[in-house]
Write a protein that holds these residues in place. Structure first.
Motif, PDB file in Angstrom:
ATOM      1  N   ARG A   5       0.843  -1.199   0.000  1.00  0.00           N
ATOM      2  CA  ARG A   5       0.000   0.000   0.000  1.00  0.00           C
ATOM      3  C   ARG A   5       0.876   1.246   0.000  1.00  0.00           C
ATOM      4  NH1 ARG A   5      -3.618  -0.521   4.967  1.00  0.00           N
ATOM      5  NH2 ARG A   5      -3.197  -2.695   5.062  1.00  0.00           N
ATOM      6  N   PRO A   6       0.511   2.234  -0.778  1.00  0.00           N
ATOM      7  CA  PRO A   6       1.307   3.480  -0.765  1.00  0.00           C
ATOM      8  C   PRO A   6       1.063   4.238   0.542  1.00  0.00           C
ATOM      9  CG  PRO A   6      -0.545   3.716  -2.271  1.00  0.00           C
ATOM     10  CD  PRO A   6      -0.554   2.304  -1.771  1.00  0.00           C
ATOM     11  N   MET A   7       2.134   4.789   1.080  1.00  0.00           N
ATOM     12  CA  MET A   7       2.022   5.564   2.300  1.00  0.00           C
ATOM     13  C   MET A   7       1.586   6.980   1.945  1.00  0.00           C
ATOM     14  SD  MET A   7       5.312   4.315   4.458  1.00  0.00           S
ATOM     15  CE  MET A   7       4.945   5.387   5.781  1.00  0.00           C
ATOM     16  N   ARG A   8       0.773   7.552   2.808  1.00  0.00           N
ATOM     17  CA  ARG A   8       0.288   8.900   2.560  1.00  0.00           C
ATOM     18  C   ARG A   8       1.384   9.873   3.019  1.00  0.00           C
ATOM     19  NH1 ARG A   8      -5.076  11.811   4.829  1.00  0.00           N
ATOM     20  NH2 ARG A   8      -4.787  13.677   3.584  1.00  0.00           N
ATOM     21  N   GLN A   9       1.801  10.735   2.134  1.00  0.00           N
ATOM     22  CA  GLN A   9       2.845  11.690   2.461  1.00  0.00           C
ATOM     23  C   GLN A   9       2.237  12.905   3.139  1.00  0.00           C
ATOM     24  OE1 GLN A   9       5.075  12.572  -1.011  1.00  0.00           O
ATOM     25  NE2 GLN A   9       6.077  10.593  -1.055  1.00  0.00           N
ATOM     26  N   ARG A  10       2.954  13.429   4.122  1.00  0.00           N
ATOM     27  CA  ARG A  10       2.499  14.611   4.843  1.00  0.00           C
ATOM     28  C   ARG A  10       3.347  15.797   4.396  1.00  0.00           C
ATOM     29  NH1 ARG A  10      -1.373  14.871   8.731  1.00  0.00           N
ATOM     30  NH2 ARG A  10      -2.187  12.815   9.063  1.00  0.00           N
ATOM     31  N   GLY A  11       2.734  16.966   4.377  1.00  0.00           N
ATOM     32  CA  GLY A  11       3.429  18.192   3.996  1.00  0.00           C
ATOM     33  C   GLY A  11       2.549  19.383   4.285  1.00  0.00           C
ATOM     34  N   LEU A  12       3.012  20.543   3.930  1.00  0.00           N
ATOM     35  CA  LEU A  12       2.250  21.769   4.144  1.00  0.00           C
ATOM     36  C   LEU A  12       1.373  22.047   2.935  1.00  0.00           C
ATOM     37  CD1 LEU A  12       5.010  24.128   5.621  1.00  0.00           C
ATOM     38  CD2 LEU A  12       3.221  22.931   6.860  1.00  0.00           C
ATOM     39  N   VAL A  20       2.704  30.933   7.022  1.00  0.00           N
ATOM     40  CA  VAL A  20       4.052  30.928   7.600  1.00  0.00           C
ATOM     41  C   VAL A  20       4.893  32.050   7.000  1.00  0.00           C
ATOM     42  CG1 VAL A  20       6.212  29.613   7.711  1.00  0.00           C
ATOM     43  CG2 VAL A  20       4.035  28.504   8.238  1.00  0.00           C
ATOM     44  N   ILE A  21       4.830  32.252   5.702  1.00  0.00           N
ATOM     45  CA  ILE A  21       5.595  33.309   5.041  1.00  0.00           C
ATOM     46  C   ILE A  21       5.158  34.687   5.538  1.00  0.00           C
ATOM     47  CG2 ILE A  21       6.008  34.435   2.811  1.00  0.00           C
ATOM     48  CD1 ILE A  21       6.010  31.611   1.570  1.00  0.00           C
ATOM     49  N   VAL A  22       3.847  34.897   5.710  1.00  0.00           N
ATOM     50  CA  VAL A  22       3.343  36.178   6.214  1.00  0.00           C
ATOM     51  C   VAL A  22       3.836  36.415   7.640  1.00  0.00           C
ATOM     52  CG1 VAL A  22       1.251  37.406   6.906  1.00  0.00           C
ATOM     53  CG2 VAL A  22       1.357  36.307   4.675  1.00  0.00           C
ATOM     54  N   LEU A  23       3.794  35.399   8.488  1.00  0.00           N
ATOM     55  CA  LEU A  23       4.258  35.549   9.869  1.00  0.00           C
ATOM     56  C   LEU A  23       5.753  35.859   9.937  1.00  0.00           C
ATOM     57  CD1 LEU A  23       2.269  32.738  11.726  1.00  0.00           C
ATOM     58  CD2 LEU A  23       1.941  35.213  11.881  1.00  0.00           C
ATOM     59  N   VAL A  24       6.544  35.190   9.132  1.00  0.00           N
ATOM     60  CA  VAL A  24       7.984  35.456   9.096  1.00  0.00           C
ATOM     61  C   VAL A  24       8.238  36.879   8.602  1.00  0.00           C
ATOM     62  CG1 VAL A  24      10.134  34.831   7.937  1.00  0.00           C
ATOM     63  CG2 VAL A  24       8.686  33.054   8.902  1.00  0.00           C
ATOM     64  N   GLY A  25       7.468  37.338   7.620  1.00  0.00           N
ATOM     65  CA  GLY A  25       7.600  38.710   7.125  1.00  0.00           C
ATOM     66  C   GLY A  25       7.280  39.753   8.183  1.00  0.00           C
ATOM     67  N   ILE A  26       6.234  39.507   8.971  1.00  0.00           N
ATOM     68  CA  ILE A  26       5.863  40.439  10.043  1.00  0.00           C
ATOM     69  C   ILE A  26       6.962  40.484  11.106  1.00  0.00           C
ATOM     70  CG2 ILE A  26       4.248  40.818  11.953  1.00  0.00           C
ATOM     71  CD1 ILE A  26       2.032  39.742  10.067  1.00  0.00           C
ATOM     72  N   LEU A  27       7.489  39.337  11.479  1.00  0.00           N
ATOM     73  CA  LEU A  27       8.576  39.300  12.465  1.00  0.00           C
ATOM     74  C   LEU A  27       9.817  40.016  11.942  1.00  0.00           C
ATOM     75  CD1 LEU A  27       8.349  35.689  13.925  1.00  0.00           C
ATOM     76  CD2 LEU A  27       7.986  37.840  15.127  1.00  0.00           C
ATOM     77  N   ALA A  28      10.151  39.808  10.689  1.00  0.00           N
ATOM     78  CA  ALA A  28      11.329  40.457  10.114  1.00  0.00           C
ATOM     79  C   ALA A  28      11.166  41.968  10.066  1.00  0.00           C
ATOM     80  CB  ALA A  28      11.594  39.904   8.721  1.00  0.00           C
ATOM     81  N   ALA A  29       9.961  42.431   9.786  1.00  0.00           N
ATOM     82  CA  ALA A  29       9.730  43.875   9.693  1.00  0.00           C
ATOM     83  C   ALA A  29       9.749  44.553  11.059  1.00  0.00           C
ATOM     84  CB  ALA A  29       8.399  44.139   9.003  1.00  0.00           C
ATOM     85  N   THR A  30       9.342  43.861  12.092  1.00  0.00           N
ATOM     86  CA  THR A  30       9.293  44.488  13.418  1.00  0.00           C
ATOM     87  C   THR A  30      10.538  44.218  14.246  1.00  0.00           C
ATOM     88  OG1 THR A  30       8.095  42.590  14.312  1.00  0.00           O
ATOM     89  CG2 THR A  30       6.773  44.450  13.541  1.00  0.00           C
ATOM     90  N   ALA A  31      11.042  43.028  14.266  1.00  0.00           N
ATOM     91  CA  ALA A  31      12.183  42.684  15.111  1.00  0.00           C
ATOM     92  C   ALA A  31      13.520  42.912  14.422  1.00  0.00           C
ATOM     93  CB  ALA A  31      12.080  41.227  15.556  1.00  0.00           C
ATOM     94  N   GLY A  32      13.570  42.872  13.136  1.00  0.00           N
ATOM     95  CA  GLY A  32      14.820  43.022  12.391  1.00  0.00           C
ATOM     96  C   GLY A  32      15.572  44.312  12.673  1.00  0.00           C
ATOM     97  N   PRO A  33      14.927  45.468  12.559  1.00  0.00           N
ATOM     98  CA  PRO A  33      15.648  46.716  12.826  1.00  0.00           C
ATOM     99  C   PRO A  33      16.170  46.812  14.261  1.00  0.00           C
ATOM    100  CG  PRO A  33      13.633  47.174  11.632  1.00  0.00           C
ATOM    101  CD  PRO A  33      13.608  45.724  11.994  1.00  0.00           C
ATOM    102  N   ARG A  34      15.470  46.227  15.211  1.00  0.00           N
ATOM    103  CA  ARG A  34      15.946  46.266  16.601  1.00  0.00           C
ATOM    104  C   ARG A  34      17.167  45.376  16.780  1.00  0.00           C
ATOM    105  NH1 ARG A  34      11.134  47.016  20.853  1.00  0.00           N
ATOM    106  NH2 ARG A  34      10.035  48.615  19.696  1.00  0.00           N
ATOM    107  N   MET A  35      17.175  44.259  16.116  1.00  0.00           N
ATOM    108  CA  MET A  35      18.289  43.333  16.281  1.00  0.00           C
ATOM    109  C   MET A  35      19.491  43.736  15.448  1.00  0.00           C
ATOM    110  SD  MET A  35      16.161  39.736  16.471  1.00  0.00           S
ATOM    111  CE  MET A  35      17.468  38.850  15.747  1.00  0.00           C
ATOM    112  N   PHE A  36      19.271  44.276  14.269  1.00  0.00           N
ATOM    113  CA  PHE A  36      20.364  44.561  13.351  1.00  0.00           C
ATOM    114  C   PHE A  36      20.531  46.042  13.070  1.00  0.00           C
ATOM    115  CE2 PHE A  36      18.579  40.372  12.166  1.00  0.00           C
ATOM    116  CZ  PHE A  36      19.635  39.605  12.603  1.00  0.00           C
ATOM    117  N   GLY A  37      19.935  46.917  13.870  1.00  0.00           N
ATOM    118  CA  GLY A  37      20.016  48.351  13.668  1.00  0.00           C
ATOM    119  C   GLY A  37      21.388  48.898  14.022  1.00  0.00           C
TER     120      GLY A  37
END
Length: 167
Positions: A5-12, A20-37
């Motif tokens: 029997r073929p196994m069912r593959q899991r993924g996003l 996930v991409i939107v959340l990473v973008g929001i974090l980069a826009a808000t936390a990035g300047p504080r960390m790398f300013g």
């Protein structure tokens, strides 16, 4: 025996991936300047330049034991080396960046306007050329104010270091 029997593959799914991409973008826009300013970089850079100038003037005073007039003068916009009346080239004058302020605290007379070094490398007042002064008079604390405050301590025995002077 194993099952064929073929196994069912899991993924996003595409929706999960976009979230996930939107959340990473929001974090980069808000936390990035504080960390790398660049906040505080100007103070650290200027502190290094000023310590270098002070140590150079101290070494000159220790090498030229005949003349008692090596040090620096402070103004609102510059720190100028004093070389016993010799003309100082513009490249040696430290301009204080507009975002910073330099404050000098010491019990030495007129220390906020300038200091000199004696032949032992100790900080003394600007009157040293006419009235010789010995070591151990008083420490000098230079505060560089900006986004953060940085300090230079010239101890009464001549040691120049980062940080506040402690009594």
């Amino acid at each position: 025996m194993t099952s064929l029997r073929p196994m069912r593959q899991r993924g996003l799914t595409l929706v999960e991936l976009i979230i996930v991409i939107v959340l990473v973008g929001i974090l980069a826009a808000t936390a990035g300047p504080r960390m790398f300013g660049k906040a505080g970089v100007e103070e650290v850079t200027y502190q290094g330049q000023l310590m270098s100038l002070l140590r150079l003037q101290q070494q000159r005073a220790m090498q030229d034991t005949i003349q008692d007039c090596y040090g620096v003068n402070f103004s609102a916009t510059t720190v100028t080396p004093v070389d016993c009346g010799a003309v100082v080239v513009a490249e040696r004058v430290l301009t204080i960046p507009s975002a910073l302020a330099v404050n000098v605290a010491s019990s030495l007379p007129n220390a906020s306007n300038g200091i000199r070094f004696n032949s032992l490398g100790c900080p003394v007042s600007t009157a040293h050329a006419s009235t010789p002064e010995w070591c151990g008079n008083a420490p000098i604390e230079i505060e560089i104010q900006g986004v953060n405050s940085r300090y230079i301590c010239i101890q009464s025995q001549g040691y120049i270091r980062q940080g506040q002077c402690t009594n």
